[in-house]
Design an enzyme around this catalytic site. Structure first.
Site, PDB file in Angstrom:
ATOM      1  N   GLU A 192       5.656  10.912  21.323  1.00  0.00           N
ATOM      2  CA  GLU A 192       5.451  12.345  21.475  1.00  0.00           C
ATOM      3  C   GLU A 192       4.024  12.513  21.974  1.00  0.00           C
ATOM      4  OE1 GLU A 192       5.155  14.721  17.960  1.00  0.00           O
ATOM      5  OE2 GLU A 192       5.443  16.600  19.066  1.00  0.00           O
ATOM      6  N   ARG A 229       7.525  -0.266  10.366  1.00  0.00           N
ATOM      7  CA  ARG A 229       6.318   0.047  11.115  1.00  0.00           C
ATOM      8  C   ARG A 229       5.172  -0.814  10.600  1.00  0.00           C
ATOM      9  NH1 ARG A 229       5.649   5.997  10.446  1.00  0.00           N
ATOM     10  NH2 ARG A 229       4.001   5.644  11.953  1.00  0.00           N
ATOM     11  N   LYS A 258      -0.618   9.329  12.578  1.00  0.00           N
ATOM     12  CA  LYS A 258      -1.185  10.181  13.610  1.00  0.00           C
ATOM     13  C   LYS A 258      -2.051  11.286  13.023  1.00  0.00           C
ATOM     14  CE  LYS A 258       1.599  10.309  17.498  1.00  0.00           C
ATOM     15  NZ  LYS A 258       2.758  10.910  18.191  1.00  0.00           N
TER      16      LYS A 258
END
Length: 781
Positions: free
Chosen positions: A42, A273, A283
């Site tokens: 994104e 992850r 983020k």
RNA sequence: UGGGGGAUCGUCUAGCGGUAGGACGACGGGCUCUGGACCCGUUAGCGGGGGUUCGAAUCCUCCUCCCCCAGCCA
């Protein structure tokens, strides 16, 4: 084979893992003909090393299998996204060394996605809900209570169509309505409780401008974008496991419609992850660091962002190697920084020429060296173990700088650098001796008066080799430079798990700036040269702040330092893991509380000879009990129970056992008769479960018979023993686990048909004899 | 507490009924004009209990612990 299936046969970029296994199978089974993956960021932040792991996986897989990987921006939220981020992301992916097949944007699909939403409405699979977000949340229920339907859930298709059209037309304020999938409000999977598909947002999108005021949500856009692009394997991280249900629901309901193919369709797979010690990789937190002034920006060399690592001097090769070393799996994990640093050092070791720099200078005057005289020494760029050519000249003169750490007046044991009266080698130059320590007014050591031995250039001094070698620069010739020493950003391994704000744990020493002296040869080099400053670490000029007028060096990573490490040993800093609970042993619950009825049944089975463990399972599981009941009519209950519970359990429970009770009885009969062994039976059962063929028929068709003839087995054992003298020796030396090697070998050669007990006995007798249990290699039970 | 995942040396990761292996680290040694690199060696692990099997990290079962899910974020 490989040309037919695209399964890589040579070196892979991605080490085999559970995903490559799935791919191999999909290729073999013909589910897909070509591997197409995607990296779907994104554009609302910068890429970090966790993304790099995903990039290496997705692009690496495409490369390995001769497929393609798309770069797709998941830009469905106009309020946070920006073109600045898409540019940065593209640059980062390219820099990491990957080229996408297609550059795509979810926003390019808005029209088609909208069509699909309309299709769902037409099919009665979606509705417009006019609840507020609070109401929707309240109606969703909790993990323990089912949700309640919104009063708008049963609007007619026409009304939904009309409302959705007016949503698109901009007739409503943001939040007034949403489009929801009609799935299941009481699903135990919260994600399936009528997820929101579209929301009204009156905001300009960085690509579509004001063309839209309704935007799809991730769950709706993502899977359908995958399908639109013909993605074969959609790889994401673990936290999306629950979302897979929506993914599948959407694809099942829309395949073959709105231009989506009936098949193949993409499937989602999730991997763990990356978590890295002493840093954060979320983020939200990185934004806070970059924009909250904790660091100097997204590309601050302390940041775990791709741009930060790049500016720090880490190479893409090192990052890819790191990704390779940590692997891909499904277990949440936290990677030791050491693994990253080792990958960086291994990469730099053979690519960074060695030069000398002094970062905490101490002046040294060579008293017996004439003032004004300069000797240009030739010094190779590479150590003897790096097979590369090249050298530079290094000026030697009367006044030098050495590292303050390399001199001690009262050295501890094992210190072999410069000490009063003691000799030390100046790297690539002479052996010197310290004669006098000169102090300033405050008592600090100001300089050292030394003498050099002119006969020691390229040869040992008369007294034999000196133990230490230190680096140095010529004071009059050295270039002054700002040197930035970076350290871990946080001083705790897991700042996110620590109590309070993660920023409370920032390491105040993550950046240390010093004034250093660099040998002048670097002034001639291209500005992006990565060096090893000998004995200090790997450095390169900061790509932003360094220039002809002002030298600024970043330390990429320090060298391993076994000297200071050894010295810090006692009371060394152990890892402090705040809030890490350790799974300890606690009293195991028995889980065997039976009702009186179960108790009676348990006793009845026990009386029939059924084992305790099997009986317990059977008592608790009526399906298995019923199956056994039926089977028991034809044979030995105790023997059959074992197979019902241990081999057929899952299939019976799932209600899809293709092996009937009668068939099982027949098979067990063969085992008891000694016609086949348990191993054969197990294989046969697996095949029967798969194909539905009666087990006994399989036995017959394949002529499976247990081999109990020692005359057949013995030669095989003898040969294995003759062929593996080393193993025999190890076995006799006490490595009894090797019995499995020999037994396994025989079993393999006979395709599992040898009588294992017989093999076991033979092996034990021939190998061990007296050292083993009488006549058997079986451990005492 | 419902559902979905997970657990193998200190860390990461292989293993798919037949010798628990690799990487990073640690430790010891060798080599060295970098206390680097390299080389050799050592250390150390299947979350726990029960069961099946000649043989279990792997199959069955019970338990424990960890992670994720109740955004109109992704």
């Amino acid at each position: 084979m490989s040309s037919e299936t695209n399964i890589p046969t040579r070196e892979r970029r991605v080490n085999p893992n559970f995903i490559t296994e799935i791919i191999d199978e999909d290729l073999r089974g013909g589910r897909v003909a070509k591997i197409v993956t995607r990296f779907p960021p994104e554009p609302n932040g910068y890429l970090h090393i966790g993304h790099a792991k995903s990039i290496c996986l997705n692009f690496g897989l495409a490369l390995d299998y001769g497929g393609e990987c798309n770069l797709r921006f998941d830009d469905t939220n106009p309020e946070t996204e920006d073109i600045e981020y898409v540019e940065a992301i593209k640059a980062d992916v390219l820099w990491l060394g990957f080229q996408w097949a297609r550059e795509l944007y979810a926003s390019d699909y808005f029209e088609r996605l909208h069509e699909m939403a309309v299709q769902l409405i037409r099919d009665g699979k979606a509705y417009v809900d006019s609840h507020t977000d609070e109401e929707i949340s309240a109606y969703r229920g909790t993990v323990n209570e089912p949700g309640t339907p919104s009063p708008y859930r049963d609007r007619s298709v026409e009304e939904n169509l009309d409302l959705f059209a007016r949503m698109r037309a901009g007739e409503f304020a943001g939040g007034a309505h949403v489009l929801r999938a009609r799935i299941d409000l009481s699903s135990p999977n919260m994600k399936l409780r009528d997820p929101v598909l579209y929301r009204i947002v009156h905001a300009s999108h960085y690509r579509t401008g004001d063309a839209w005021c309704i935007y799809p949500l991730y769950d709706f856009a993502h899977g359908l974008s995958d399908a639109l692009e013909g993605i074969s394997h959609s790889i994401c991280t673990l936290e999306f496991e629950n979302n897979r249900a929506i993914y599948d629901w959407l694809l099942e309901n829309l395949r073959g419609k709105c231009g989506l193919p009936e098949s193949p369709r993409p499937y989602q797979y999730e991997f763990a992850r990356l978590n890295l010690d002493y840093t954060v990789l979320s983020k939200r937190k990185l934004i806070k660091l970059a924009e909250g002034g904790c660091v100097k920006g997204w590309d601050d060399p302390r940041m775990p962002t791709v741009s930060g690592l790049r500016r720090r001097g880490v190479t893409p090769e090192a990052i890819r190697e790191f990704a390779n070393r940590i692997g891909v799996a499904k277990a949440n994990s936290r990677v030791d920084l050491g693994i990253f640093e080792a990958a960086v050092r291994d990469d730099l070791n053979y690519r960074a020429p060695r030069v000398m720099a002094v970062i905490r200078p101490l002046r040294v005057v060579i008293a017996n060296y004439p003032a004004g005289k300069v000797h240009h020494l030739d010094a190779p760029y590479w150590p003897h173990d790096v097979p590369r050519e090249g050298s530079r000249t290094v000026p030697f003169s009367r006044e030098l700088y050495i590292e303050r750490d390399d001199f001690m007046e009262e050295p501890p044991k094992g210190f072999h650098r410069l000490i009063p009266g003691g000799p030390v080698r100046l790297r690539h130059a002479y052996v010197i001796r310290c004669d006098e320590v000169v102090r300033d007014a405050s008592g600090e050591i100001a300089e050292l008066r030394c003498t050099y031995d002119p006969d020691t250039l390229g040869r040992h001094p008369a007294g034999g080799p000196v133990k230490g070698t230190i680096h140095w620069v010529s004071a009059a010739h050295a270039a002054r430079a700002e040197v930035r020493l970076y350290d871990r950003l946080f001083h705790v391994p897991d700042p996110e798990a620590a109590a309070g704000e993660f920023t409370d744990y920032l390491n105040p020493e993550s950046l240390t700036v010093v004034e250093g002296y660099i040998e002048p040869s670097v002034l001639q080099d291209p500005p992006c040269t990565r060096y090893q400053f000998e004995r200090l670490g790997y450095f390169w000029p900061d790509p932003v702040d360094s220039g002809p007028g002002r030298l600024v060096f970043n330390r990429i990573v320090a060298l391993r330092d076994s000297w200071t490490k050894a010295r810090e040993k006692p009371g060394g800093s152990a890892k402090v893991q705040p809030g890490a609970a350790q799974g300890g042993e606690s009293k195991p619950k028995t889980g065997t509380e039976f009702t009186p009825k179960q108790q009676a049944e348990h006793a009845r089975l026990a009386a029939l000879g059924v084992g305790e463990a099997e009986a317990t399972v059977l008592v608790r599981e009526p399906r298995l009990a019923a199956y056994l009941e039926e089977a028991a009519r034809g044979g030995d209950v105790a023997a059959i129970a074992i197979w019902v519970v241990n081999e057929l359990g899952p299939a019976i429970r799932a209600g899809d056992s293709k092996v009937s009770p009668i068939q099982l009885v027949a098979l067990v009969g063969l085992i008891q008769a000694g016609t086949i062994n348990g191993r054969i039976a197990k294989d046969v059962l697996a095949e029967a479960l798969e194909t539905g063929t009666a087990p006994v028929e399989i036995v017959e068709a394949k002529g499976l018979r247990q081999i109990s003839d020692a005359g057949v087995i013995e030669p095989i054992v003898d040969r294995l023993i003759a062929e593996n003298p080393d193993k025999v020796r190890a076995f006799r030396g006490g490595k009894t686990a090797l019995a499995g090697f020999f037994v396994g070998g025989v079993m393999r050669e006979t395709q599992g048909r040898a009588n294992p007990q017989l093999v076991q006995d033979l092996v034990a007798r021939k190998l061990g004899g007296n050292t083993f249990y009488e006549g058997s290699a079986v451990k005492p039970r």
